[in-house]
Structure formats: C-alpha cells, structure tokens
Design an enzyme around this catalytic site. Sequence first.
Site, PDB file in Angstrom:
ATOM      1  N   ARG A 233       0.865  -1.170   0.000  1.00 30.14           N
ATOM      2  CA  ARG A 233       0.000   0.000   0.000  1.00 30.14           C
ATOM      3  C   ARG A 233       0.903   1.222   0.000  1.00 30.14           C
ATOM      4  O   ARG A 233       1.947   1.238   0.677  1.00 30.14           O
ATOM      5  CB  ARG A 233      -0.903   0.030   1.242  1.00 30.14           C
ATOM      6  N   GLU A 262      -4.072   7.577  -4.974  1.00 26.40           N
ATOM      7  CA  GLU A 262      -4.300   6.861  -6.238  1.00 26.40           C
ATOM      8  C   GLU A 262      -5.600   7.320  -6.880  1.00 26.40           C
ATOM      9  O   GLU A 262      -6.577   7.508  -6.153  1.00 26.40           O
ATOM     10  CB  GLU A 262      -4.333   5.352  -5.988  1.00 26.40           C
ATOM     11  N   HIS A 281      -1.104   0.455  -9.787  1.00 28.51           N
ATOM     12  CA  HIS A 281      -1.770  -0.541  -8.918  1.00 28.51           C
ATOM     13  C   HIS A 281      -2.257  -1.724  -9.778  1.00 28.51           C
ATOM     14  O   HIS A 281      -3.448  -2.073  -9.774  1.00 28.51           O
ATOM     15  CB  HIS A 281      -2.940   0.090  -8.158  1.00 28.51           C
TER      16      HIS A 281
END
Length: 321
Positions: A233, A262, A281
């Site tokens: 993360r 993000e 991601h």
Amino acid sequence: MERPRIRVISRSFGQYCSEALEILKSFAEVDVKGAKSFDEMVEAVKVYDGIVLGNEKLDREVLKNVIKLKIIARHGVGVDNIDLNAATEKGIVVTYTPQANADSVAEYTIALILNVMRMIPKLHDNTVNGGWNRILGYELMGKTVGIIGFGGIGKRVARKLSGFDVKILVYDPYVGEEEIRKFGANPTTLDELLKSSDIITLHVILTEETKHLINSERLKLMKKTAYLINTSRGAVVDEKALYIALKEGWIAGAALDVFEQEPVDPKNPLLILDNIIVTPHNANFTLEALRRTDLMNAEDLRRFFNGERPLYVANPQVYKQ
Ligand code: NAD
C-alpha cells in the site's frame, strides 16, 4: 422449491469468467445490475437473497433495511466496505476471496525486481525511440532480498525466489521463526534487514503501525546500492522521504505499484526521477486472478444455497450465534 434471487452488483464479476455466471444461473435467478446510490443499495438488500458486491459500501444504515438477504459475496480480498458486525447481527454470511490474487502480486513483485535492476522500461523507451543505448545492470543471483511482511504474498515471493540463488531475510514480528525458515528464509530484525539487503520488498498490510514504516531514518539505513519495491500500500512508504532518498542517491532505485494517493498525481515528483519504475496498482490484475475471484464467489454461493458452509467466510461468528 423457489429459486433464490441473486443480484450481481460488482461490475467485474463474470466479465472474464462466464462460467462463474453460469454457476449462479444453475441454481438462482440472477440480475446483473450495478447499484450506486443509497436507495439502490437499500432496494438490493430488501429484494435479494444474495448479493455479489464489489467496492460498494454496505454499512449499517443500508443493512438496517434487510428483509431477505442471507449472504453477501464480496468480489475481492478486502471486506472493509462492509459493516461485518451489522451483517453478523442480522445473521448474514459474508464471503470473500482471500489470496485470490496473491500469486499474481508475487510474480509481479519479482518482475519489478528484475526490471528495476536492469532498467528494462527505460531500455524499451529508448529503443522504440530510435536509440541504441545500453544500460549497465545487475544480476539478482547472489544478492540478499529482504521481505517485510510475511503473509500470503510475502511467503509466495520467497517461494518464487527460490530458483534465483538469493539469500532471503524476513521481518515480520507476527510470524514465527520456524514458519519463516520453512521457506528457506532467515528471520531478522527490521534494522538488520534494512542494513543487509540489496533488494527490499514490502508486503505488510496498512495499519497505524505500518504507515510510513519506510521513512527517512530507515531509508538512510539501506545500502546505497539497494532497491526498494512496493506492491503493498502506498502509505507504507513516506513518499517525500523516498523522493529525497532517490534524488540524493541514498539508495539505487525503487519500483512502485502503489501510491499514497491513487490515481497518482501526475505532478508527483517521484514520477520524473530516473531511477524509478512506476505502475498503476496493477500487480493483482491478471486474467487468472480475476477468474479465481469469480469462481471462489460463485462456488461459495452455490455451497451456501445448497445448505453447505461456504469455504471463505469473513465473519465466521455468524455460524456460532
Ligand atoms: P497478509 O495479511 O496475508 O500479510 C500481511 C503480513 O504483514 C502479515 O504476515 C502480518 O503479520 C505482517 N505485518 C503486519 N504488521 C507488520 C509490521 N508492523 N511489520 C512487519 N510485518 C507486519 O496480506 P497479503 O495478502 O500478503 O497482502 C500484503 C499487502 O499487499 C497488503 O498491503 C495488500 O493490501 C497488498 N496488496 C496489493 C495488491 C496490488 O495489486 N498491488 C494486491 C493485493 C494485495
């Protein structure tokens, strides 16, 4: 007997795996229809016996309206969008898909390690733009890889690295030394791992304790020749500190699949550094992981409506009451 009604709210369920939808249709009436607003969610929990849920929020306020709902199948690994206590109080079983994408993320982590040590994206860009510039890289063989966080993904990274002739160090205060050694890895302290590793890869969950685990102080402990990989993360790394570390050469390079914000802000100064590889991601995004997720949901729903206990229950307390 009346067939149960299932509402597929998740937008991705069945998209890459028509068999999963077929499984549901074999025992239930299925409606594939997203739900965005509060009212749409309320309607779903009133009318249906089962729901396949994506990231949509299912909180206590929505669950107050339950009439028929008996099971929620979360299409994904995390269940933080569902109020598990409220679901359990209503006797609703919540299933999820633990480790469905763990192999995809572990493979991607190894891809990032190899890519950052050889700067393959930069070579590609240069070559397609008419250049022929070679970049001196490094072998992974003989290096020390430090894994921080030894859960589902961290363990898989260790296993997949076993053919690369590397030494593996692990820091995870919640996993026993014996368990770590089973994977051919050596348990150690965080400081020792930071000082001794040539590659450090992060696989912790994000908690108060792991937020900014990699900060200025710890980046300074790393070797100047070391690489940092983050597929966990974004907030596990203090990005401002990492920027300085990369810019001033405290470490050799980094590969990041995750960011504090993000989608990443295009103005994030990390993006223009020379010694970094970034991706959106994307580590979990494979056909196999998506299909596994769909089938885990579909098979668990089938088990449930067949009177069996689903395999992947996120609130096992519901079976005790
Ligand atoms: P997991 O829960 O199986 O393992 C996490 C491990 O972190 C556990 O072993 C735990 O003991 C350890 N841990 C907790 N606090 C720690 C600390 N302070 N120091 C060291 N270790 C600590 O989780 P997982 O499924 O292996 O996922 C790992 C990470 O990958 C998570 O952050 C998850 O959100 C992320 N993830 C990313 C992607 C992606 O696409 N990039 C996909 C899936 C998961």
